[in-house]
Design an enzyme around this catalytic site. Structure first.
Site, mmCIF file in Angstrom:
data_model
loop_
_atom_site.group_PDB
_atom_site.id
_atom_site.type_symbol
_atom_site.label_atom_id
_atom_site.label_comp_id
_atom_site.label_asym_id
_atom_site.label_seq_id
_atom_site.Cartn_x
_atom_site.Cartn_y
_atom_site.Cartn_z
ATOM 1 N N TYR A 585 44.207 20.871 -13.832
ATOM 2 C CA TYR A 585 44.091 19.632 -14.599
ATOM 3 C C TYR A 585 43.705 18.486 -13.648
ATOM 4 O O TYR A 585 43.465 18.711 -12.457
ATOM 5 C CB TYR A 585 45.391 19.361 -15.348
ATOM 6 N N ARG A 633 54.954 19.360 -10.632
ATOM 7 C CA ARG A 633 54.482 20.745 -10.731
ATOM 8 C C ARG A 633 53.195 20.885 -9.934
ATOM 9 O O ARG A 633 52.266 20.107 -10.100
ATOM 10 C CB ARG A 633 54.247 21.155 -12.189
ATOM 11 N N GLY A 726 60.064 30.834 -19.622
ATOM 12 C CA GLY A 726 59.180 30.470 -20.710
ATOM 13 C C GLY A 726 59.141 31.479 -21.843
ATOM 14 O O GLY A 726 59.812 31.328 -22.863
#
Length: 790
Positions: A585, A633, A726
């Site tokens: 990202y 992160r 997760g």
């Protein structure tokens, strides 16, 4: 068959006797370069499981070996003046010479021809001499045969980082002993085990940098042995160290371990196959004692395959297929173990109990519950020690019973105390409308907050409309977004004792795409918005939009967007904030050299590439309340040559720590479609381990953590401080509670600050009254007791 084995070590001898036993008509010849009964090295180690395999293959040989074994169950670890002991491990030691004697004698009894003092210069000539139908290349780590046919076998040989010397002593040790000694040059360690009635193996090792700094490169063999005697005088208790490598001079007695992996194990010379076996085919580090085990089990499997297949080619194909998988498992564990011993300095700040636990579980073959099966008293004692320390560090009064599994101990960061070490990972749901979260998110996050985890992460929330991955991603850039998130945060706080975290991010070049079920990473069919990145790029070459390179005005706007979203996150009541700098990202695109090709102050060196993400972080940290934690992160490994490596991850973590980060959330990959990740259980935990113990910052481990056993082992060993789970939480919102029940852990009576709100307590009491009525007036405690009784 006419079979020729080149090399008279355990692999060649054991295969020969098994094949001769299988069919006495086979003509089998073992050709060995050394004299009869010569060997170098001291003792070898087998587990109880390996002994069972030998008994099944040839009971007579196994009985002879068993009669010569020294058996022990305990492991003793000496570190910083303390000794930690753990039992139930079931090891056996035998002298290498004695093992070869047994195998040689058994071969002679069965009619295998043993030819000694013959150095094989040409395997093809040897095969022709004996009319061989099959040639076994069991000629060791430095196999000539492997080198001759390297184009077929495709070996990968990697010399590792430590120097080690293989010595012996007449001091008897009643446990497998590991001793660690710190010197002014660094750490040395010894691997010690008794293998017969009066002799023990004594391996000393150190990283090559430490070995050189200590001057061992310049010492004679006698001087280096004297150095080791002085260093480990406490363990030797006046006994001398012995060498049986008189043929080596000076520092050549200290060697590096070669890690060997071959793609193929069979080469064909016309109709005659040449088959690798034992160390010629693979190596496993001595720290898990599996080299001889692998050699013998190679022999067992190849003999079994010949017994099960009429055609040689079919037997060899089955052999390689089956053994390659088993060897890979052992080599993977051995690599973990080897790397741990190469990096003792990394763990040297630990207290002795945790250091010992980390060493015991270093290979990932030995888990928390497996340790408990072996030695329940050791695990109970360790859990009590760990829990006492954890409750003290969290500033929370400990429960009366300190036998709390590590994953259920509290963790404090800044002004926030988490009730346990389990987090629900941020997981994209693609269910927002114009960035606004709704009932779906309330149900999704609320259910998981009620499921026992200490902290629930909202999925990556975008700081502007242009920052979204898809049109269905949540945002935090309008008052409506803040209000919608506040509704969910309020529910979590009112209905559970969990905390809730906001993860803020910007999609960058990976934005303006469809929801994953409509085509992951595919651009929108219409309504696309412009993209920006550190440098011009297409995430999917020829498919994605081309993102433009950001200028200073763009960076100023993005920074302002992150700060505005940070303030809104606090207004909504979030307990924790995470900055997303991973997975390709926008901020990740600055950090990775794969996506940052800038020539200005924001490109080039790692420090320059981190400049903009650090600038954004610093602005957010200034806006976020000081008593609330902030994590970052990162992608700790790009899994692409030329990309971010775990070494870089440690440096990145240090930069964010200096900027005020409290934790590093260690993920990896998704920066480039050229990535080649190596998956497996807990596959990203080693990144969290390195960052935590080298950068000295708390970490979150993520990735294929799906059992309480995983989480307990990670936390107990100090590989991470928190575990983010997760997919298991997607399948079961109450995964944490379910795992607690599965391992038999019943929650302690938490201190007042852990108790749920008044409304939840009232609901709990009403539920207890209902249970009592439905149970004939039994109290909840009586109901629980009956349930536990089954």
């Amino acid at each position: 068959m006419n079979i020729v084995c080149i090399g008279g070590g355990p692999a060649g001898l054991y295969f020969s006797l098994l094949m001769k036993q299988q069919n006495p008509a086979h003509r089998i010849t073992v050709v060995e370069r050394n004299r009869p009964y010569d060997t170098f090295g001291w003792g070898v180690v087998f587990s109880d499981q390996t002994l069972g395999n030998l008994m099944n293959a040839d009971a007579e040989t196994a009985r002879a070996i068993l009669q010569s074994f020294n058996h022990w169950d305990d492991i003793d670890i000496h570190f910083k003046g303390a000794k930690v002991s753990s039992g139930g491990h079931g090891f056996c030691g035998i002298g290498r010479k004695r093992l070869l004697n047994i195998l040689q004698q058994r071969c002679e009894e069965l009619g295998v021809e043993l030819v000694f003092e013959t150095d094989v210069a040409d395997d093809q000539q040897l095969a022709a001499k004996y009319g061989a139908d099959l040639v076994i290349a069991s000629d060791g780590l430095n196999s000539r045969i492997r080198s001759r046919y390297a184009a077929t076998y495709a070996p990968q040989i990697e010399a590792r980082q430590c120097r080690f010397v293989w010595l012996g002593t007449k001091k008897k040790f009643d446990a497998f002993t590991f001793a660690f000694k710190q010197t002014e040059h660094g750490w040395f360690q010894a691997h010690i085990y008794q293998y017969d009635g009066d002799t023990s193996t004594f391996i000393v090792e150190a990283p090559e940098t430490v070995w050189r700094a200590a001057g061992l490169e310049e010492m004679s063999q006698e001087q280096s042995i004297a150095f080791c005697e002085q260093l480990f005088a406490e363990q030797l208790d006046g006994h001398a160290l012995l060498s049986n490598a008189a043929h080596l001079r000076g520092s050549s007695v200290w060697i590096k371990f070669p890690r060997i992996v071959c793609e193929q194990w069979v080469h064909w010379n016309g109709a005659t196959p040449v088959v690798l076996m034992g160390d010629a085919a693979h190596s496993a580090h001595y720290s898990i004692g599996s080299g001889t085990k692998l050699a013998l089990e190679d022999a067992i499997e190849l003999a079994r395959c010949f017994g099960a297949h009429e055609e040689t080619a079919a037997a060899l194909a089955a052999y390689q297929s089956l053994r390659a998988v088993e060897v890979l498992k052992i080599q993977s564990a051995a690599r973990n173990s080897m790397e741990w011993f190469e990096n003792v300095q990394r763990y040297s700040a630990m207290e002795a109990p945790q250091f010992a636990y980390s060493m015991l579980t270093r290979s990932q073959r030995l888990s928390h519950e497996n340790l408990r099966l072996r030695d329940a008293a050791y695990v109970a004692g360790f859990e009590s020690w760990f829990a006492a320390r954890a409750f003290a560090q969290a500033g929370v009064a400990p429960p009366a019973n300190l036998a709390v599994p590590p994953m259920f101990t509290p963790f404090k960061v800044r002004g926030l105390t988490l009730k346990n070490r389990v987090l629900v990972s941020p997981m994209a749901q693609y269910s927002a409308v114009d960035g606004v979260v709704g009932d779906y998110h309330l149900a999704h996050l609320g259910a998981r907050a009620l499921g026992g985890a200490a902290l629930v992460f909202a999925e990556m929330t975008c700081v502007s409309a242009e920052a979204r991955i898809t049109p269905a991603c949540p945002g935090m850039y309008t008052p409506a977004h803040t209000a919608a998130w506040q509704r969910i945060v309020d529910f979590v706080h009112a209905s559970s004792d969990a905390k809730i975290a906001l993860q803020l991010g910007h999609a960058g070049a990976k934005g303006s795409t469809r929801a994953m079920w409509d085509g992951i990473d595919q651009p929108l069919e219409q309504g696309n918005w412009p993209l920006c990145s550190a440098s011009p790029q297409q995430y999917l070459t020829g498919v994605s939009q081309t993102a433009r390179e950001m200028g200073e005005a763009d960076m100023a706007q993005v920074q302002a967007d992150f700060v505005r979203a940070t303030l809104a996150g606090d207004e909504a009541g979030f307990d924790w904030l995470e900055l997303h700098c991973a997975h390709g990202y926008l901020l990740s695109s600055f950090i990775s050299p794969l996506t940052n090709r800038r020539g200005d102050d924001y490109g080039g060196s790692l420090e320059n590439r981190c400049r903009f993400p650090l600038r954004v972080f610093a602005a957010m940290r200034a806006a976020w309340p000081q008593h609330k934690p902030m994590s970052v992160r990162i992608s700790a490994h790009d899994w692409v040559e030329g990309g971010i490596t775990p070494d870089d991850a440690v440096a990145i973590a240090r930069l964010f720590k200096a900027a005020g980060a409290d934790l590093i959330d260690c993920s990896s990959g998704q920066v480039s479609k050229r990535e080649k990740p190596v998956y497996g259980r807990m596959f990203q935990t080693p990144f969290a381990d390195r960052v935590r113990n080298e950068a000295d910052i708390a970490t979150i481990a993520v990735g294929s953590i799906f059992e309480a056993d995983h989480a307990n082992g990670i936390i107990a060993a100090g590989r991470a401080d928190l575990c983010a789970v997760g997919r298991p939480h997607l399948a079961n919102p109450a995964w944490t509670l379910a795992e607690a029940a599965r391992i038999g852990y019943h929650a302690v009576a938490w201190p007042k600050q852990y108790q749920p709100g008044k409304q939840q307590l009232e609901r709990n009491l009403e539920r207890e009254r209902q249970l009592a009525a439905a149970s004939g007036g039994l109290s909840p405690q009586q109901v629980a007791a009956k349930l536990l009784e089954g």
